[in-house]
Design a protein around this motif. Structure first.
Motif, PDB file in Angstrom:
ATOM      1  N   TRP A 129      -2.581 -10.506 -19.357  1.00 19.69           N
ATOM      2  CA  TRP A 129      -1.736  -9.762 -20.286  1.00 19.69           C
ATOM      3  C   TRP A 129      -1.704  -8.291 -19.880  1.00 19.69           C
ATOM      4  O   TRP A 129      -2.684  -7.765 -19.358  1.00 19.69           O
ATOM      5  CB  TRP A 129      -2.280  -9.863 -21.709  1.00 19.69           C
ATOM      6  CG  TRP A 129      -2.288 -11.252 -22.276  1.00 19.69           C
ATOM      7  CD1 TRP A 129      -3.315 -12.142 -22.268  1.00 19.69           C
ATOM      8  CD2 TRP A 129      -1.204 -11.897 -22.949  1.00 19.69           C
ATOM      9  NE1 TRP A 129      -2.954 -13.312 -22.896  1.00 19.69           N
ATOM     10  CE2 TRP A 129      -1.652 -13.195 -23.326  1.00 19.69           C
ATOM     11  CE3 TRP A 129       0.098 -11.509 -23.274  1.00 19.69           C
ATOM     12  CZ2 TRP A 129      -0.840 -14.084 -24.013  1.00 19.69           C
ATOM     13  CZ3 TRP A 129       0.915 -12.413 -23.954  1.00 19.69           C
ATOM     14  CH2 TRP A 129       0.442 -13.681 -24.322  1.00 19.69           C
ATOM     15  N   ALA A 130      -0.597  -7.628 -20.158  1.00 20.97           N
ATOM     16  CA  ALA A 130      -0.491  -6.205 -19.830  1.00 20.97           C
ATOM     17  C   ALA A 130       0.530  -5.542 -20.740  1.00 20.97           C
ATOM     18  O   ALA A 130       1.517  -6.157 -21.158  1.00 20.97           O
ATOM     19  CB  ALA A 130      -0.095  -6.021 -18.372  1.00 20.97           C
ATOM     20  N   PRO A 169       5.140  -4.376 -16.578  1.00 18.37           N
ATOM     21  CA  PRO A 169       4.116  -3.481 -16.027  1.00 18.37           C
ATOM     22  C   PRO A 169       4.144  -3.338 -14.515  1.00 18.37           C
ATOM     23  O   PRO A 169       3.527  -2.413 -13.977  1.00 18.37           O
ATOM     24  CB  PRO A 169       2.806  -4.121 -16.499  1.00 18.37           C
ATOM     25  CG  PRO A 169       3.145  -5.525 -16.822  1.00 18.37           C
ATOM     26  CD  PRO A 169       4.561  -5.533 -17.280  1.00 18.37           C
ATOM     27  N   SER A 170       4.806  -4.214 -13.807  1.00 16.53           N
ATOM     28  CA  SER A 170       4.929  -4.090 -12.349  1.00 16.53           C
ATOM     29  C   SER A 170       6.228  -4.738 -11.911  1.00 16.53           C
ATOM     30  O   SER A 170       6.929  -5.380 -12.702  1.00 16.53           O
ATOM     31  CB  SER A 170       3.742  -4.760 -11.627  1.00 16.53           C
ATOM     32  OG  SER A 170       3.865  -6.175 -11.673  1.00 16.53           O
ATOM     33  N   ASN A 171       6.532  -4.618 -10.625  1.00  8.99           N
ATOM     34  CA  ASN A 171       7.782  -5.176 -10.107  1.00  8.99           C
ATOM     35  C   ASN A 171       7.641  -6.601  -9.605  1.00  8.99           C
ATOM     36  O   ASN A 171       8.545  -7.124  -8.952  1.00  8.99           O
ATOM     37  CB  ASN A 171       8.326  -4.291  -8.972  1.00  8.99           C
ATOM     38  CG  ASN A 171       7.480  -4.377  -7.700  1.00  8.99           C
ATOM     39  OD1 ASN A 171       6.348  -4.887  -7.708  1.00  8.99           O
ATOM     40  ND2 ASN A 171       8.021  -3.874  -6.596  1.00  8.99           N
ATOM     41  N   TRP A 172       6.538  -7.255  -9.900  1.00  7.71           N
ATOM     42  CA  TRP A 172       6.276  -8.584  -9.355  1.00  7.71           C
ATOM     43  C   TRP A 172       7.351  -9.582  -9.775  1.00  7.71           C
ATOM     44  O   TRP A 172       7.827  -9.569 -10.907  1.00  7.71           O
ATOM     45  CB  TRP A 172       4.908  -9.076  -9.807  1.00  7.71           C
ATOM     46  CG  TRP A 172       3.778  -8.185  -9.380  1.00  7.71           C
ATOM     47  CD1 TRP A 172       3.815  -7.159  -8.486  1.00  7.71           C
ATOM     48  CD2 TRP A 172       2.434  -8.245  -9.857  1.00  7.71           C
ATOM     49  NE1 TRP A 172       2.582  -6.572  -8.353  1.00  7.71           N
ATOM     50  CE2 TRP A 172       1.709  -7.221  -9.192  1.00  7.71           C
ATOM     51  CE3 TRP A 172       1.760  -9.049 -10.772  1.00  7.71           C
ATOM     52  CZ2 TRP A 172       0.358  -6.995  -9.409  1.00  7.71           C
ATOM     53  CZ3 TRP A 172       0.408  -8.831 -10.992  1.00  7.71           C
ATOM     54  CH2 TRP A 172      -0.293  -7.822 -10.318  1.00  7.71           C
ATOM     55  N   GLN A 173       7.710 -10.448  -8.821  1.00 11.59           N
ATOM     56  CA  GLN A 173       8.755 -11.440  -9.032  1.00 11.59           C
ATOM     57  C   GLN A 173       8.175 -12.851  -8.987  1.00 11.59           C
ATOM     58  O   GLN A 173       7.232 -13.142  -8.258  1.00 11.59           O
ATOM     59  CB  GLN A 173       9.844 -11.295  -7.970  1.00 11.59           C
ATOM     60  CG  GLN A 173      10.567  -9.954  -8.012  1.00 11.59           C
ATOM     61  CD  GLN A 173      11.370  -9.784  -9.278  1.00 11.59           C
ATOM     62  OE1 GLN A 173      12.189 -10.638  -9.628  1.00 11.59           O
ATOM     63  NE2 GLN A 173      11.153  -8.673  -9.978  1.00 11.59           N
ATOM     64  N   SER A 174       8.774 -13.742  -9.760  1.00  9.32           N
ATOM     65  CA  SER A 174       8.343 -15.133  -9.827  1.00  9.32           C
ATOM     66  C   SER A 174       8.862 -15.922  -8.634  1.00  9.32           C
ATOM     67  O   SER A 174       9.972 -15.684  -8.137  1.00  9.32           O
ATOM     68  CB  SER A 174       8.859 -15.765 -11.117  1.00  9.32           C
ATOM     69  OG  SER A 174       8.814 -17.166 -11.048  1.00  9.32           O
ATOM     70  N   LEU A 214      -2.457  -3.767 -11.076  1.00 12.87           N
ATOM     71  CA  LEU A 214      -1.032  -4.116 -11.197  1.00 12.87           C
ATOM     72  C   LEU A 214      -0.129  -3.219 -10.356  1.00 12.87           C
ATOM     73  O   LEU A 214       0.964  -2.825 -10.780  1.00 12.87           O
ATOM     74  CB  LEU A 214      -0.583  -4.080 -12.665  1.00 12.87           C
ATOM     75  CG  LEU A 214      -1.435  -4.872 -13.662  1.00 12.87           C
ATOM     76  CD1 LEU A 214      -0.819  -4.794 -15.052  1.00 12.87           C
ATOM     77  CD2 LEU A 214      -1.625  -6.308 -13.238  1.00 12.87           C
ATOM     78  N   ARG A 215      -0.560  -2.930  -9.138  1.00 18.39           N
ATOM     79  CA  ARG A 215       0.277  -2.129  -8.250  1.00 18.39           C
ATOM     80  C   ARG A 215       1.559  -2.878  -7.880  1.00 18.39           C
ATOM     81  O   ARG A 215       1.559  -4.101  -7.740  1.00 18.39           O
ATOM     82  CB  ARG A 215      -0.500  -1.769  -6.976  1.00 18.39           C
ATOM     83  CG  ARG A 215      -1.536  -0.685  -7.173  1.00 18.39           C
ATOM     84  CD  ARG A 215      -2.354  -0.472  -5.913  1.00 18.39           C
ATOM     85  NE  ARG A 215      -3.327  -1.549  -5.710  1.00 18.39           N
ATOM     86  CZ  ARG A 215      -4.187  -1.586  -4.687  1.00 18.39           C
ATOM     87  NH1 ARG A 215      -4.157  -0.636  -3.753  1.00 18.39           N
ATOM     88  NH2 ARG A 215      -5.049  -2.588  -4.584  1.00 18.39           N
TER      89      ARG A 215
END
Length: 537
Positions: free
Chosen positions: A139-140, A149-154, A222-223
């Motif tokens: 969680w964030a 919270p970050s640019n992460w993609q699924s 969470l970079r």
């Protein structure tokens, strides 16, 4: 290029897996015993004789656990339950007992990176920020502007974060939004998963295949992931990033060491293999299997995602495992439930039977463990599934750019003249392609020239030749389209030579005695898509 690898010790009960051939069963599509159109555990039990007759060492069962089936079992709602569509825990116990009577080991999937959002753990975790499982998932808080919270993609498309109004936070999901990521940095989560491993070990399983291992832990800070300057494919937002921080954390090997300790407590003969994907896979496979306290083996996507089969693909895959001290043991697969069947990727329609034969010999000559995917022994091609019948969420989301995994998951054809190829009396969850029916088990079983009969012969040959199961490998210096290598064990030297091209190539080696061949290969010449195993005389 020549790579000399150390000779492994001979196979014993404790290391049955070294050089083993393991048959992957996708339960939904193997055999339906109750007429609901979906394969099940009793159906597998009924068909285990077919698997044992092949001459493999064990079976790997894809997930059969309690699940809402949004990702067809890889979204688990109860790690210790059997989904009713597949049967019961008693059915699983009967399956293990029957497999062991047939001399087959049983390896099952373990999915530790995430659960279903229907899992009781997640239901509790999302209820508040203060409950006992509040930190069991990732969680964030949002950024000041409300964005993730970050640019992460699924992997399956779109952001890897979904907002949850109850907690007023985002949760991480590297796959579907309904597959929240566990927080394996939390010691209680690790212990709960280790207890799950003990549960299945207590029921007699011989090993685990660990799904998506590199996704077990993320960067807690969470970079943002850096962008790919020029992505080779642009199907999904996921393709536009280097995945440095949403996966592949340095603490993953520590958890794998804990898991290996749990498995080793059950005595010799247990086995763990990891699926490792992504741009860092080669290094991670080595890291996760390094030394005697981590995993026994790992496999990547060297062949599974190869669009063509070339000598360079073979050379590069073998080069990943140079035989360094404390190096793990490789595993190889040409097809599985997540990749299009290799005969369709690597050969035109008119050449697919030749390709099936040549690829079977090549696969069974490789140093390492071998995974055969159900239907591979029949030479099944990839099925074309109409859009309106698609089931795979990735295929549906990205159609038509990504046709997805359904074409490799269609039901096994057992009897050509029966409805649905003998898989089920009801309409199957995916259609049985018409082009698979002539390749059904009953059509091939009595034909000595069939791909099925060839597979049985080649499995017998590999089992009898310790040089193939356990021996060192050294690449032969050959011009394309030839690729070849030697396998050596205790003075026994075998030459494995293949023509992956479209023209006949002369070889003319009078000092070689051919032991097995496919595609009309002889010691004088190799036609297109052919190969042989020979001994030096």
């Amino acid at each position: 290029m020549t790579i000399q690898l150390p000779v492994s010790r001979a196979g014993t009960q404790s290391d049955w897996w070294r050089g083993a051939v393991i048959y992957q069963i996708y339960p939904r599509s193997f055999a339906d015993s109750n007429g609901d159109g979906v394969g099940d555990l009793p159906g597998i039990i009924e068909k285990l004789d077919h698997v044992a007759d092949l001459g493999v060492d064990g079976v790997w069962l894809s997930p059969f656990f309690t699940s809402p089936m949004k990702d067809f079992g890889y979204d688990i709602a109860d790690f210790r339950g059997v989904d009713p569509v597949f049967g019961t825990l008693s059915d699983f116990d009967r399956l293990v007992e029957r497999a062991h009577k047939l001399g087959l080991k049983v390896v099952i999937d373990q999915v530790y990176s995430h659960t279903s959002d229907q899992h009781a753990w997640f239901q509790e975790s999302r209820a508040s920020r203060t409950n006992a499982k509040a930190d069991w998932y990732t969680w964030a808080d949002c950024k000041p502007d409300g964005t993730p919270p970050s640019n992460w993609q699924s992997v399956f498309g779109g952001p890897a974060w979904t907002w949850d109004a109850r907690r007023e936070q985002y949760y991480l999901h590297n796959f579907l939004t309904s597959q929240p990521d566990l927080n394996l940095h939390h010691p209680d989560v690790q212990e709960a998963l280790l207890d799950t491993a003990r549960f299945w070990m207590d029921r007699g399983v011989d090993g685990f295949r660990l799904d998506a291992v590199s996704f077990l832990m993320h960067d807690p800070s969470l970079r943002d992931n850096p962008p790919v300057a020029a992505p080779l494919k642009r199907t999904r937002p996921f393709d536009f990033q280097h995945h440095l921080y949403n996966k592949s954390h340095a603490d993953i090997p520590g958890f794998l060491t804990r898991l290996r300790g749990v498995i080793d407590a059950y005595g010799d003969g247990r086995f763990i293999v990891a699926e490792v994907g992504g741009e860092l896979a080669d290094g991670e496979m080595k890291q996760y299997t390094h030394g005697p306290e981590r995993l026994h083996s790992a496999y990547g996507f060297n062949y599974l995602y190869a669009e063509t089969l070339t000598p360079q693909v073979v050379r590069d895959a073998i080069a990943v495992w140079p035989g360094a001290p404390d190096e793990g043991w490789p595993s190889w697969a040409f097809s599985n439930h997540d990749a299009p069947r290799h005969v369709s990727r690597w050969a035109a329609a008119a050449e697919r039977e030749r390709a099936a034969r040549a690829c079977m010999l090549l696969l069974l000559c490789l140093r390492g463990n071998i995974f055969l995917y159900q239907g591979e022994e029949l030479g099944l091609p990839q099925a074309a599934i109409p859009r309106e019948l698609l089931q795979d969420p990735e295929a549906i989301a990205n159609w038509p750019q990504t046709l997805g995994r359904d074409g490799a998951r269609t039901p096994m054809p057992w009897t050509a003249e029966q409805a649905n190829g003998g898989f089920s009396d009801a309409r199957p969850w995916l259609p049985v392609p018409d082009e698979h029916l002539p390749l059904a088990v009953d059509r091939q079983a009595g034909d000595e020239e069939s791909v099925l009969s060839l597979t049985r012969r080649l499995l017998d040959f590999r089992r009898a030749e310790l040089a193939l199961r356990l021996g060192a490998v050294s690449m032969l210096d050959l011009a394309e389209p030839l690729v070849g290598f030697e396998r050596v064990h205790e003075g026994r030297r075998l030459v494995c030579l293949f023509n992956l091209g479209s023209e006949t190539v002369a070889v003319a080696r009078a000092d070689w005695t051919v032991l097995q061949s496919v595609g009309g290969a002889t010691r004088l010449e190799l036609p297109p898509l052919s190969g042989f195993v020979a001994e030096r005389t």
